[in-house]
Design a protein around this motif. Sequence first.
Motif, PDB file in Angstrom:
ATOM      1  N   LEU A   1      24.731  -3.578  56.802  1.00  0.00           N
ATOM      2  CA  LEU A   1      25.436  -2.385  56.323  1.00  0.00           C
ATOM      3  C   LEU A   1      24.909  -1.141  57.030  1.00  0.00           C
ATOM      4  CD1 LEU A   1      25.508  -2.933  52.442  1.00  0.00           C
ATOM      5  CD2 LEU A   1      27.329  -3.413  54.074  1.00  0.00           C
ATOM      6  N   THR A   2      25.635  -0.045  56.903  1.00  0.00           N
ATOM      7  CA  THR A   2      25.150   1.262  57.355  1.00  0.00           C
ATOM      8  C   THR A   2      25.029   2.156  56.128  1.00  0.00           C
ATOM      9  OG1 THR A   2      27.356   2.214  57.680  1.00  0.00           O
ATOM     10  CG2 THR A   2      26.385   1.015  59.546  1.00  0.00           C
ATOM     11  N   LEU A   3      24.188   3.177  56.212  1.00  0.00           N
ATOM     12  CA  LEU A   3      24.046   4.108  55.092  1.00  0.00           C
ATOM     13  C   LEU A   3      25.316   4.929  54.893  1.00  0.00           C
ATOM     14  CD1 LEU A   3      20.398   5.483  55.462  1.00  0.00           C
ATOM     15  CD2 LEU A   3      21.218   3.578  54.077  1.00  0.00           C
ATOM     16  N   GLY A   4      26.146   5.016  55.918  1.00  0.00           N
ATOM     17  CA  GLY A   4      27.388   5.780  55.829  1.00  0.00           C
ATOM     18  C   GLY A   4      28.542   5.002  55.224  1.00  0.00           C
ATOM     19  N   ARG A   5      28.338   3.724  54.914  1.00  0.00           N
ATOM     20  CA  ARG A   5      29.401   2.884  54.351  1.00  0.00           C
ATOM     21  C   ARG A   5      29.778   3.376  52.951  1.00  0.00           C
ATOM     22  NH1 ARG A   5      30.235  -2.911  54.785  1.00  0.00           N
ATOM     23  NH2 ARG A   5      31.886  -3.456  53.312  1.00  0.00           N
ATOM     24  N   GLU A   6      31.081   3.597  52.723  1.00  0.00           N
ATOM     25  CA  GLU A   6      31.532   4.049  51.409  1.00  0.00           C
ATOM     26  C   GLU A   6      31.315   2.954  50.375  1.00  0.00           C
ATOM     27  OE1 GLU A   6      35.466   5.663  51.220  1.00  0.00           O
ATOM     28  OE2 GLU A   6      35.177   6.971  52.943  1.00  0.00           O
TER      29      GLU A   6
ATOM     30  N   THR B   1      23.791   7.492  49.714  1.00  0.00           N
ATOM     31  CA  THR B   1      23.650   8.348  48.536  1.00  0.00           C
ATOM     32  C   THR B   1      23.320   7.532  47.291  1.00  0.00           C
ATOM     33  OG1 THR B   1      26.042   8.297  48.070  1.00  0.00           O
ATOM     34  CG2 THR B   1      25.219  10.083  49.471  1.00  0.00           C
ATOM     35  N   ILE B   2      23.900   6.340  47.156  1.00  0.00           N
ATOM     36  CA  ILE B   2      23.695   5.551  45.943  1.00  0.00           C
ATOM     37  C   ILE B   2      22.281   4.969  45.881  1.00  0.00           C
ATOM     38  CG2 ILE B   2      24.425   3.248  46.743  1.00  0.00           C
ATOM     39  CD1 ILE B   2      25.602   4.907  43.493  1.00  0.00           C
ATOM     40  N   THR B   3      21.647   4.778  47.042  1.00  0.00           N
ATOM     41  CA  THR B   3      20.275   4.246  47.067  1.00  0.00           C
ATOM     42  C   THR B   3      19.230   5.353  47.171  1.00  0.00           C
ATOM     43  OG1 THR B   3      20.389   4.024  49.476  1.00  0.00           O
ATOM     44  CG2 THR B   3      20.978   2.077  48.155  1.00  0.00           C
ATOM     45  N   ASP B   4      19.680   6.595  47.313  1.00  0.00           N
ATOM     46  CA  ASP B   4      18.805   7.768  47.466  1.00  0.00           C
ATOM     47  C   ASP B   4      18.093   7.805  48.820  1.00  0.00           C
ATOM     48  OD1 ASP B   4      19.419   8.900  45.021  1.00  0.00           O
ATOM     49  OD2 ASP B   4      17.842   7.825  43.956  1.00  0.00           O
TER      50      ASP B   4
ATOM     51  N   TYR C   1      19.545   8.529  51.599  1.00  0.00           N
ATOM     52  CA  TYR C   1      20.070   9.693  52.303  1.00  0.00           C
ATOM     53  C   TYR C   1      19.307  10.955  51.903  1.00  0.00           C
ATOM     54  CZ  TYR C   1      23.412  12.807  54.558  1.00  0.00           C
ATOM     55  OH  TYR C   1      23.983  13.760  55.378  1.00  0.00           O
ATOM     56  N   SER C   2      18.909  11.053  50.640  1.00  0.00           N
ATOM     57  CA  SER C   2      18.123  12.213  50.193  1.00  0.00           C
ATOM     58  C   SER C   2      16.795  12.273  50.938  1.00  0.00           C
ATOM     59  CB  SER C   2      17.863  12.128  48.685  1.00  0.00           C
ATOM     60  OG  SER C   2      19.076  12.177  47.977  1.00  0.00           O
ATOM     61  N   LEU C   3      16.178  11.099  51.148  1.00  0.00           N
ATOM     62  CA  LEU C   3      14.911  11.045  51.888  1.00  0.00           C
ATOM     63  C   LEU C   3      15.119  11.420  53.354  1.00  0.00           C
ATOM     64  CD1 LEU C   3      13.510   7.742  50.346  1.00  0.00           C
ATOM     65  CD2 LEU C   3      12.581  10.041  49.991  1.00  0.00           C
ATOM     66  N   LEU C   4      16.240  10.964  53.938  1.00  0.00           N
ATOM     67  CA  LEU C   4      16.544  11.327  55.331  1.00  0.00           C
ATOM     68  C   LEU C   4      16.759  12.836  55.457  1.00  0.00           C
ATOM     69  CD1 LEU C   4      19.008   8.600  56.711  1.00  0.00           C
ATOM     70  CD2 LEU C   4      16.658   9.033  57.425  1.00  0.00           C
ATOM     71  N   ARG C   5      17.447  13.421  54.494  1.00  0.00           N
ATOM     72  CA  ARG C   5      17.670  14.872  54.516  1.00  0.00           C
ATOM     73  C   ARG C   5      16.339  15.615  54.495  1.00  0.00           C
ATOM     74  NH1 ARG C   5      21.063  15.267  49.337  1.00  0.00           N
ATOM     75  NH2 ARG C   5      20.144  17.342  49.371  1.00  0.00           N
ATOM     76  N   LEU C   6      15.417  15.126  53.669  1.00  0.00           N
ATOM     77  CA  LEU C   6      14.091  15.743  53.596  1.00  0.00           C
ATOM     78  C   LEU C   6      13.355  15.583  54.924  1.00  0.00           C
ATOM     79  CD1 LEU C   6      12.184  17.186  51.639  1.00  0.00           C
ATOM     80  CD2 LEU C   6      11.313  14.936  50.953  1.00  0.00           C
ATOM     81  N   LEU C   7      13.487  14.403  55.523  1.00  0.00           N
ATOM     82  CA  LEU C   7      12.834  14.119  56.810  1.00  0.00           C
ATOM     83  C   LEU C   7      13.328  15.078  57.896  1.00  0.00           C
ATOM     84  CD1 LEU C   7      11.037  12.140  58.520  1.00  0.00           C
ATOM     85  CD2 LEU C   7      13.138  10.850  58.944  1.00  0.00           C
ATOM     86  N   PHE C   8      14.647  15.237  58.002  1.00  0.00           N
ATOM     87  CA  PHE C   8      15.208  16.094  59.051  1.00  0.00           C
ATOM     88  C   PHE C   8      14.892  17.564  58.794  1.00  0.00           C
ATOM     89  CE2 PHE C   8      17.391  12.389  60.496  1.00  0.00           C
ATOM     90  CZ  PHE C   8      17.694  12.638  61.831  1.00  0.00           C
ATOM     91  N   SER C   9      14.810  17.958  57.540  1.00  0.00           N
ATOM     92  CA  SER C   9      14.488  19.366  57.253  1.00  0.00           C
ATOM     93  C   SER C   9      13.039  19.691  57.605  1.00  0.00           C
ATOM     94  CB  SER C   9      14.751  19.681  55.774  1.00  0.00           C
ATOM     95  OG  SER C   9      13.813  19.027  54.935  1.00  0.00           O
ATOM     96  N   ARG C  10      12.179  18.646  57.652  1.00  0.00           N
ATOM     97  CA  ARG C  10      10.754  18.870  57.944  1.00  0.00           C
ATOM     98  C   ARG C  10      10.457  18.820  59.448  1.00  0.00           C
ATOM     99  NH1 ARG C  10       7.580  17.795  53.318  1.00  0.00           N
ATOM    100  NH2 ARG C  10       8.653  18.863  51.610  1.00  0.00           N
ATOM    101  N   ILE C  11      11.000  17.822  60.150  1.00  0.00           N
ATOM    102  CA  ILE C  11      10.585  17.662  61.556  1.00  0.00           C
ATOM    103  C   ILE C  11      11.745  17.686  62.553  1.00  0.00           C
ATOM    104  CG2 ILE C  11       8.533  16.356  60.885  1.00  0.00           C
ATOM    105  CD1 ILE C  11       9.981  13.818  61.892  1.00  0.00           C
ATOM    106  N   GLY C  12      12.994  17.832  62.049  1.00  0.00           N
ATOM    107  CA  GLY C  12      14.130  17.901  62.965  1.00  0.00           C
ATOM    108  C   GLY C  12      14.106  19.172  63.775  1.00  0.00           C
TER     109      GLY C  12
END
Length: 752
Positions: free
Chosen positions: A328-333, A102-105, A107-118
Amino acid sequence: MNTQEIIVKGARENNLKNISVRIPKKQITVFTGVSGSGKTSLVFDTIAAESQRLLNETYDSFIRHRLQQYGKPDVDKLENLSVAIIVNQKKIEGNARSTVGTITDIYSLLRLLFSRIGQPFVGHSSVFSFNNPLGMCSCCEGLGKTNVVDLEKLIDKEKSLNEGAIRFPTFEVGGWRWTRYVYSGLFDNDKKIKDYTDEEWYNLIYANDVKLLHPDPRFPKTGIYEGVLPRFERSFFKKESKEITGKNTDRYKQVVKQGICPECKGSRLNSQVLSCKIEDKNIADCCNIQIDDLLEFIKTIKDNSITPILEAIIENLENLLSIGLGYLTLGRETSSLSGGESQRIKLVRHLGSSLTDLIYIFDEPSVGLHPNDVQRLNKLLIELRDKGNTVLIIEHDPDVIAIADHIVDMGRGAGKSGGNIVYEGDFEELKKADTPTGNYLNQKNRIKTEYRKPSGSLSIKNSSLHNLKEVSVEIPKQILTVITGVAGSGKSSLVKSLINQYKEIVVIDQSALRGSRRSNISTYTGILDVIRNLFAKQNKVKQSLFSNNSDGACPECKGLGIISTDLAFLDAVEVRCEHCNGTGFKPEVLQYRLKGKSITDIMSMTISEANAFFNESEITQSLNRLCGVGLDYLTLGQSLNTFSGGERQRLKLATELGNKGNVYVFDEPTSGLQGSDISKLMKLFDKLVDDKNTVIIIEHNMDIISRADWIIDMGPSAGKNGGKVIFEGLPSDIITSKISLTGRHLKRYISK
């Protein structure tokens, strides 16, 4: 006028001695010097503060009031300033919902990706947010974790209800919640819990929303019965309970542990969102694999309709990889990131920016980095400069100093002995300069050849904490052991395993010190009580007069020395209190003297000055220790909340000097220290070991590594590619290792 230079004239902020300097724009300038020499005062408190202040003044008053406030720095003139972007070591603010993604944005791009082709389609990008009620797991509300009661700790099965089987305040014998069980009519209140039938155990622990048939008359007539677990969860989990305070806090932490959410298994999202996949991965899978693995996965996706999204994700992931954060992982707090990791993530956020002609200001960006990763950092700093930006760096690492186009060396000493510019020029000429920095850079590096013999060892057996791979290792006692390896290799995990096993270990880290803005060195060490007593005896008055938190406090500013005025929607104004002239004391207190000095005169003394002033052993013992850890330049009255992480760590170290037979763990103690200060610190570590203590240091600094008695090197790389002990032995042997990056850089260090 040369607009290609930042011109500073007459800077006097903090310890700066009316200095003037010209800093080339669109180049890399590194500021060097011992800790406390004035680097931060010049770069952050003067240049950065004025840039931020002037920028804030361009906004209207409504917005200005909501921005961080900057006072006008004490400087005659600042010319040719650009907008300053500050990239410091302050940990990224954020709660449990803030992650690397979320802090690097990204995750927002991944959300857009999954909403388009998931597949299958489950909704637009907002549905893939664990902060959105439509997407979050209803059990943990998007946190991925839930609180779980440890029944073994809460219930003593050897006791009955009347004997206090439920071990928690308000559930104990006589407690108001206890009455709900003993008056329920469901139990023999003198029967041991271990003798309960399955039905009785269920009724005590799990039953919920039960209308009782034959309760004791003392049970509330309109009351509904609920077991211990639902009652506990309703009272303490579903809301911020005001009962979890004071002594109840420790008991709560013993009884309640945080576990992975049983419903979403830590993914934070509900089952419908998780059903949407690209190939065989859902969005949570993408956030739970290492960034380097995620990059490989994204590169396998071929779909021309979403090429811009894929390119943006790949670019962001490659930036994280280039700065050495691929483990790191994107899910890391974000709250779990170190200061160095936080700073590098902030740096990555600026790499893709189209803005130019900015001033980027870095505070020791090499902190927490292995020498192997410093080379990657340097490339990014050079890239920022080459885009047309001015890069200002406070730094001690010779490898970062070496890339500077221009160097400003501060000193010579610290505090009152600093605040001057002692050298300006390039790196090669600095090595010839007769300054503490120049002398350090010019010294011949050597490796230790005589090693202490250990006395026993501390054992770690088959640890799998975090990324450790069934690690077993013996850490020698009563010698100096340094744990090395690249960032993310498992150093901290190894030490945490040790601390979990040996509770007596003393950890000296850079975390915040106890106390408020009214706390200072003299209160922290306890010497203020002795000083106040000396004043009271000398002047035949009461001690409390010499406390600005008590009878001696100025009535106007309540002992703070400043008065803050809230101007509603305008900026709050802080001004020096005229009644006490900023001292925080009643003016009449200042008439009392001790050897010709008032209480404020003494609070303004540096530690070294106070050490020469006092003869009392209760005071000089503490002051000698503070001088020994290199804090002699700080004043007795300096507030603890102004200390850097390194200063906090050295203050904690000072309180331990002279102790014997302890095991100490230090986490990167060289942070914020120039080379000449590190040699002083090394003498203290040697003294601790000579006093029969065991010293264990997590460190990247070659000056420390070369002086170790024993090295444990983690690796070979980071994250899933780390977690192994790749070397145990003497510093003289690691330089021959073919797989150790630490050995390779140590060999380079001694060849200089």
